[in-house]
Design a protein around this motif. Structure first.
Motif, PDB file in Angstrom:
ATOM      1  N   SER A   1       4.307  28.024 -16.568  1.00  0.00           N
ATOM      2  CA  SER A   1       5.059  29.163 -17.083  1.00  0.00           C
ATOM      3  C   SER A   1       6.159  28.619 -17.993  1.00  0.00           C
ATOM      4  O   SER A   1       6.282  27.405 -18.177  1.00  0.00           O
ATOM      5  CB  SER A   1       5.674  29.967 -15.934  1.00  0.00           C
ATOM      6  N   SER A   2       6.954  29.502 -18.550  1.00  0.00           N
ATOM      7  CA  SER A   2       7.988  29.063 -19.501  1.00  0.00           C
ATOM      8  C   SER A   2       9.023  28.148 -18.848  1.00  0.00           C
ATOM      9  O   SER A   2       9.633  27.320 -19.509  1.00  0.00           O
ATOM     10  CB  SER A   2       8.688  30.275 -20.116  1.00  0.00           C
ATOM     11  N   GLU A   3       9.208  28.271 -17.524  1.00  0.00           N
ATOM     12  CA  GLU A   3      10.213  27.432 -16.845  1.00  0.00           C
ATOM     13  C   GLU A   3       9.619  26.163 -16.241  1.00  0.00           C
ATOM     14  O   GLU A   3      10.344  25.357 -15.672  1.00  0.00           O
ATOM     15  CB  GLU A   3      10.886  28.225 -15.716  1.00  0.00           C
ATOM     16  N   THR A   4       8.313  25.982 -16.337  1.00  0.00           N
ATOM     17  CA  THR A   4       7.670  24.825 -15.720  1.00  0.00           C
ATOM     18  C   THR A   4       7.949  23.565 -16.529  1.00  0.00           C
ATOM     19  O   THR A   4       7.805  23.552 -17.752  1.00  0.00           O
ATOM     20  CB  THR A   4       6.150  25.032 -15.618  1.00  0.00           C
ATOM     21  N   GLU A   5       8.336  22.509 -15.831  1.00  0.00           N
ATOM     22  CA  GLU A   5       8.633  21.235 -16.494  1.00  0.00           C
ATOM     23  C   GLU A   5       8.193  20.094 -15.589  1.00  0.00           C
ATOM     24  O   GLU A   5       8.381  20.142 -14.371  1.00  0.00           O
ATOM     25  CB  GLU A   5      10.136  21.131 -16.771  1.00  0.00           C
ATOM     26  N   LEU A   6       7.595  19.068 -16.188  1.00  0.00           N
ATOM     27  CA  LEU A   6       7.239  17.873 -15.439  1.00  0.00           C
ATOM     28  C   LEU A   6       7.441  16.658 -16.340  1.00  0.00           C
ATOM     29  O   LEU A   6       6.644  16.405 -17.239  1.00  0.00           O
ATOM     30  CB  LEU A   6       5.790  17.941 -14.930  1.00  0.00           C
ATOM     31  N   LEU A   7       8.540  15.960 -16.108  1.00  0.00           N
ATOM     32  CA  LEU A   7       8.858  14.734 -16.839  1.00  0.00           C
ATOM     33  C   LEU A   7       8.659  13.551 -15.899  1.00  0.00           C
ATOM     34  O   LEU A   7       9.194  13.538 -14.790  1.00  0.00           O
ATOM     35  CB  LEU A   7      10.297  14.748 -17.347  1.00  0.00           C
ATOM     36  N   ILE A   8       7.889  12.575 -16.342  1.00  0.00           N
ATOM     37  CA  ILE A   8       7.655  11.369 -15.557  1.00  0.00           C
ATOM     38  C   ILE A   8       8.012  10.167 -16.414  1.00  0.00           C
ATOM     39  O   ILE A   8       7.416   9.954 -17.484  1.00  0.00           O
ATOM     40  CB  ILE A   8       6.190  11.272 -15.080  1.00  0.00           C
ATOM     41  N   ASN A   9       9.006   9.421 -15.962  1.00  0.00           N
ATOM     42  CA  ASN A   9       9.485   8.248 -16.710  1.00  0.00           C
ATOM     43  C   ASN A   9       9.807   8.630 -18.166  1.00  0.00           C
ATOM     44  O   ASN A   9       9.499   7.888 -19.096  1.00  0.00           O
ATOM     45  CB  ASN A   9       8.454   7.114 -16.655  1.00  0.00           C
ATOM     46  N   GLY A  10      10.399   9.797 -18.336  1.00  0.00           N
ATOM     47  CA  GLY A  10      10.835  10.253 -19.655  1.00  0.00           C
ATOM     48  C   GLY A  10       9.769  10.938 -20.494  1.00  0.00           C
ATOM     49  O   GLY A  10      10.068  11.416 -21.591  1.00  0.00           O
ATOM     50  N   GLU A  11       8.541  11.002 -19.985  1.00  0.00           N
ATOM     51  CA  GLU A  11       7.434  11.590 -20.750  1.00  0.00           C
ATOM     52  C   GLU A  11       7.131  12.997 -20.239  1.00  0.00           C
ATOM     53  O   GLU A  11       6.982  13.211 -19.037  1.00  0.00           O
ATOM     54  CB  GLU A  11       6.177  10.725 -20.605  1.00  0.00           C
ATOM     55  N   ASN A  12       7.053  13.953 -21.175  1.00  0.00           N
ATOM     56  CA  ASN A  12       6.666  15.317 -20.807  1.00  0.00           C
ATOM     57  C   ASN A  12       5.151  15.352 -20.692  1.00  0.00           C
ATOM     58  O   ASN A  12       4.434  15.559 -21.669  1.00  0.00           O
ATOM     59  CB  ASN A  12       7.156  16.308 -21.868  1.00  0.00           C
ATOM     60  N   VAL A  13       4.648  15.169 -19.474  1.00  0.00           N
ATOM     61  CA  VAL A  13       3.208  14.985 -19.292  1.00  0.00           C
ATOM     62  C   VAL A  13       2.431  16.283 -19.501  1.00  0.00           C
ATOM     63  O   VAL A  13       1.218  16.255 -19.749  1.00  0.00           O
ATOM     64  CB  VAL A  13       2.886  14.395 -17.898  1.00  0.00           C
ATOM     65  N   LEU A  14       3.104  17.416 -19.435  1.00  0.00           N
ATOM     66  CA  LEU A  14       2.406  18.694 -19.634  1.00  0.00           C
ATOM     67  C   LEU A  14       2.021  18.902 -21.089  1.00  0.00           C
ATOM     68  O   LEU A  14       1.203  19.769 -21.395  1.00  0.00           O
ATOM     69  CB  LEU A  14       3.270  19.855 -19.145  1.00  0.00           C
TER      70      LEU A  14
END
Length: 220
Positions: free
Chosen positions: A56-69
């Motif tokens: 959704s618009s609020e979904t975020e997943l950053l891993i080691n600085g990378e926006n994997v989505l």
């Protein structure tokens, strides 16, 4: 190291994850516990990019600085290979290959050269006390030895994070305790970050933080 916000996951009509927020620092060992069906393994698979959340618009997943989505499937596979390591309850070693060959596989997938890969794999197996077993196949190793081979395989590409799903669930008490101590030794020696789903209370309580999942959310 990991920043997750508003993580949801549906399987058909089943709402498994219901807006999980999570922040994990570099070098942290975090355990995730909860009853069966609470969503622990689903969350681990999403954080490990083995599955994708419902965005959704609020979904975020950053891993080691990378926006994997925002990564394509191809780039995500490369990222996973280079940045993430995995340890499962059933070690998932390939039975036809030796311990050394099993450890080398992720590096070969990543395009690394055979000589340097084998040198690093031998170093890891020696570090894990398996230098005398590196040419043995999984069927010739004890459960604890097989799981240490799986740890070496998870480490071969020097990942930023290791995800472990019930890593000691298939081990006897002594082997489980040895594996748990190993995780903390790896953190001390290499600054390794761990996210561990476990039913083992001892391991869960040893972690820097224990997150309890209840009905698809992290209970604080």
């Amino acid at each position: 190291m990991i920043q997750a916000q508003n993580i949801h996951k549906y399987y058909d009509q089943l709402h498994v994850l219901k807006g999980v927020d999570l922040h994990i620092q570099k070098g942290e060992i975090v355990s995730i516990v909860g009853a069966s069906g609470a969503g622990k393994t689903t969350l681990l698979h999403l954080l490990g990019t083995l599955d994708k959340p419902d965005v959704s618009s609020e979904t975020e997943l950053l891993i080691n600085g990378e926006n994997v989505l925002q990564l394509s499937d191809k780039k995500l596979a490369v990222f996973r290979n280079q940045q993430l390591g995995f340890i499962f309850q059933f070690h998932q070693l390939l039975p036809e290959f030796s311990a050394l060959e099993n450890v080398c596989i992720p590096a070969y997938i990543g395009g690394k050269k055979q000589k340097e890969t084998e040198t690093e794999a031998k170093r890891l197996l020696d570090y894990l006390g398996l230098s005398h077993r590196m040419n043995h196949k999984p069927s010739e190793l004890s459960g604890g030895e097989q799981q240490r081979v799986a740890v070496a395989r998870a480490l071969i590409n020097k990942p930023a994070i290791i995800f472990a799903d019930e890593p000691s669930g298939n081990l006897d008490t002594a082997s489980a305790e040895n594996l748990h101590q190993l995780f903390f030794q790896l953190r001390a020696d290499f600054g390794q970050t761990f996210v561990i789903v476990t039913h083992n209370e001892d391991l869960a309580n040893m972690a820097d933080r224990k997150l309890v999942m209840v009905d698809g959310k992290i209970s604080h």
